[in-house]
Design a protein around this motif. Structure first.
Motif, short mmCIF file in Angstrom:
data_model
loop_
_atom_site.label_atom_id
_atom_site.label_comp_id
_atom_site.label_asym_id
_atom_site.label_seq_id
_atom_site.Cartn_x
_atom_site.Cartn_y
_atom_site.Cartn_z
N ARG A 166 -1.43 -6.78 1.73
CA ARG A 166 -2.73 -7.03 2.36
C ARG A 166 -3.81 -7.31 1.33
O ARG A 166 -4.86 -7.87 1.65
N ARG A 167 -3.57 -6.90 0.11
CA ARG A 167 -4.53 -7.14 -0.99
C ARG A 167 -4.12 -8.35 -1.83
O ARG A 167 -4.65 -8.54 -2.94
N PRO A 341 -3.70 8.90 2.89
CA PRO A 341 -4.61 7.88 3.43
C PRO A 341 -5.79 7.58 2.50
O PRO A 341 -6.46 6.58 2.67
N PRO A 345 -4.39 3.74 -0.68
CA PRO A 345 -5.19 2.50 -0.76
C PRO A 345 -5.89 2.36 -2.12
O PRO A 345 -6.02 1.25 -2.63
N ARG A 346 -6.32 3.49 -2.70
CA ARG A 346 -7.02 3.40 -3.99
C ARG A 346 -6.12 2.84 -5.08
O ARG A 346 -6.57 2.07 -5.93
N ASP A 349 -5.75 -0.79 -4.49
CA ASP A 349 -7.00 -1.45 -4.91
C ASP A 349 -7.03 -1.62 -6.43
O ASP A 349 -7.46 -2.65 -6.94
N VAL B 67 -10.44 -4.52 1.57
CA VAL B 67 -9.35 -4.13 2.47
C VAL B 67 -9.39 -2.62 2.73
O VAL B 67 -9.34 -2.17 3.88
N SER B 68 -9.52 -1.85 1.66
CA SER B 68 -9.66 -0.40 1.85
C SER B 68 -10.92 -0.09 2.63
O SER B 68 -10.92 0.79 3.50
N GLU B 71 -10.37 -0.62 6.29
CA GLU B 71 -9.47 0.36 6.91
C GLU B 71 -10.10 1.75 6.97
O GLU B 71 -9.92 2.48 7.95
N TRP B 72 -10.86 2.12 5.95
CA TRP B 72 -11.49 3.44 6.00
C TRP B 72 -12.60 3.48 7.07
O TRP B 72 -12.78 4.49 7.74
N VAL B 113 -7.60 -6.84 8.02
CA VAL B 113 -6.56 -7.87 7.85
C VAL B 113 -5.67 -7.80 9.09
O VAL B 113 -4.96 -6.83 9.27
#
Lengths: 357, 357
Positions: A166-167, A341, A345-346, A349, B67-68, B71-72, B113
């Protein structure tokens, strides 16, 4: 003392909700596993669960419902994965589970969104198996090389791969020495980085991959491998250690089944021999001075496997690198799985940011 | 008897693991909510949780990690959603939660996304709000119109939308009478289908959408709306009722807070008045005879809200339609939420299969 004495005794010992659910175990399966009275039921439960997903997956593909088919077969793979992962005390059943996990993922691979292309890399007298998956849009894409840990393997990173896709990152997850498919050929060894370099030899020339924008992420024991690999192979432009350690000086404080697992995948039967091998050969201070790319280390303060002492060693080792960032989550457990969660993601990223053009 | 007497008393009454986790509540949040001692802590807990995700999301977007960030912020929206959803007994706090849910999703929408395009459809004296999301690849795309239920709204279908996108379907999720944003303007009413038709008027002409390949899925109370809409608007070429009922003859057997919720979103304070309104106006037998497109009804045998009697009524109503398929999952609860990993992909498959060229 034999490593066999370090088998887990209770379901709770191997039931890790944060890890299992973040990696994709559906809650109903997790809840049913948690309710098992006896650890002896664990592997049979997951075998049954996997069998149901395998049947669903095969039927769906037969009916033309490829997306469901691929995902259900992946669920079958992941069920086998969690069924066998700590089953070091019954090697034959563990090996059967490993083989089924691999077989189910192989069946799922072409049907996944994005499809997973199996790549078999010949290296010395063995083969390094991995899966290349691409994000949407035209390439060449930056790529995250993903390394598992003591018992996490390439099939387990499916959800994390989706975060990368997605990134805009491609992913290449592989099994190295002691892991998954490779365990049968090559046991755990401290020069894992040579296998990562063989992976780079194979994927960097691929037209879908931007060879100047390849990073690496390793999880748990894989955090060690990732830092070692990025230190010794400058083709890796960014590094994430999703949990990590510097040496095995804290081995005796690890949970029993973790110690048992380390000894098993190292190919030893005797705990003392295994410990001696691990403590002699694992020492990141030999290479960490060469780790100069942007590096993120994520540690959980309450990690029972890699205690704060290891973080201190890594902090000292990384002091030379102004691009290194060490995050210690005060509420985090091993690999901060209880904070998935937020931390997952971090990390995605971080790779995306550092591998952007 | 006032509807206020039907408030839930215990955390367990509103804690639905299958639904919450399948819809995207992270396990650590779910586990923390489950551990609350007192139901009074429920809404404050989710407000705090939402606040943390909002802060994370805003920071991420600020830092360029879109993206993060998206989602967050969606996690913030979903946290507010589950915080307020049964809070009928404190309307002001419920309404605040609704507004925050909407606000958070609006902020998230462009960063998701696939991105969610907010579409506001003027209809009579109100506005129908919805979100259009597109799958990868060139359009025009077949499209699934998604309808929520008593307290499920367009913000809650994010994960189900992803199932649709992976199968090549666009999605349009909207709030109708009594739901989410529209509740403030128009209370629950039995001619919901007119609002679905207004949605079709707006999205069928869109160049991204193939107007000949639009289907509808409704969840719980939305299953009624979906069947009614597909019966009365022939632009809908396929229908999925993710749980459904035919009339309100079983109203008194529903769980107390469900009855309270129905009365609340209908705009009544008195239970008897609410029940009378619902029982007079909800009767799918008036329209189901016109439901001729491929239709899938999924029921859980152990559904405490829509009992087997309602399935029997629907079976009789659908007897004329050779393209109708009724699946009763013997282990299923309401909407088979406890079987999400199996039934959700199946419903997405059904729509994809029936809306293929």
């Amino acid at each position: 003392m034999s490593a066999d004495d370090l088998v887990p005794q209770k379901v709770e010992a191997i039931l890790n909700p944060g890890r299992m659910l973040s990696d994709g175990i559906p809650y109903p399966d997790f809840a049913a596993a948690r309710a098992l009275d006896d650890l002896a039921e664990w592997l049979p439960f997951w075998a049954d669960t996997a069998g149901r997903y395998e049947a669903l997956g095969r039927e769906a593909i037969e009916a033309g419902d490829r997306v469901s088919g691929g995902e259900w077969l992946w669920h079958a793979s992941l069920s086998w994965h969690y069924g066998q992962l700590m089953w070091f005390h019954e090697p034959e059943r563990r090996e059967h589970g490993q083989h089924k996990k691999v077989e189910m993922y192989k069946l799922a691979a072409p049907h996944l969104v994005a499809p997973a292309e199996r790549v078999e890399i010949e290296f010395e007298s063995t083969v390094i198996p991995g899966y290349l998956r691409l994000p949407a849009g035209p390439g060449p894409h930056p790529c995250a090389v993903l390394i598992g840990g003591l018992e996490s393997t390439k099939e387990e990173s499916y959800h994390f791969e989706a975060l990368c896709h997605r990134r805009g990152l491609a992913t290449f997850a592989f099994d190295g020495p002691g892991q998954g498919e490779m365990y049968f050929d090559v046991k755990l060894c401290a020069d894992f980085h040579r296998y990562t370099s063989a992976v780079l030899d194979a994927i960097a020339p691929r037209p879908e991959v931007d060879s100047d924008r390849i990073g690496v992420l390793g999880r748990s024991l894989g955090g060690y491998y990732a830092m070692q690999s990025a230190a010794l192979d400058k083709r890796l432009k960014s590094c994430v250690a999703w949990g990590g350690f510097s040496d095995m000086s804290d081995f005796d404080g690890m949970p029993p089944h973790t110690r048992g697992g380390f000894v098993y995948v190292s190919g030893f039967e005797d705990l003392d021999e295994g410990r001696a091998y691990l403590q002699e050969t694992f020492d990141l201070s030999q290479s960490i001075g060469d780790l100069r790319c942007p590096t993120l280390l994520i540690q959980g303060f309450h990690d029972p496997i890699f205690p704060p002492h290891q973080t201190d060693l890594l902090r000292a080792g990384l002091a030379h690198n102004p691009l290194a960032e060490i995050v210690v989550e005060l509420d985090g457990d091993h690999c901060c799985h209880n904070m998935g969660p937020v931390v997952r993601p971090r990390m995605a990223d971080y790779l995306a940011r550092n591998l952007r053009e």
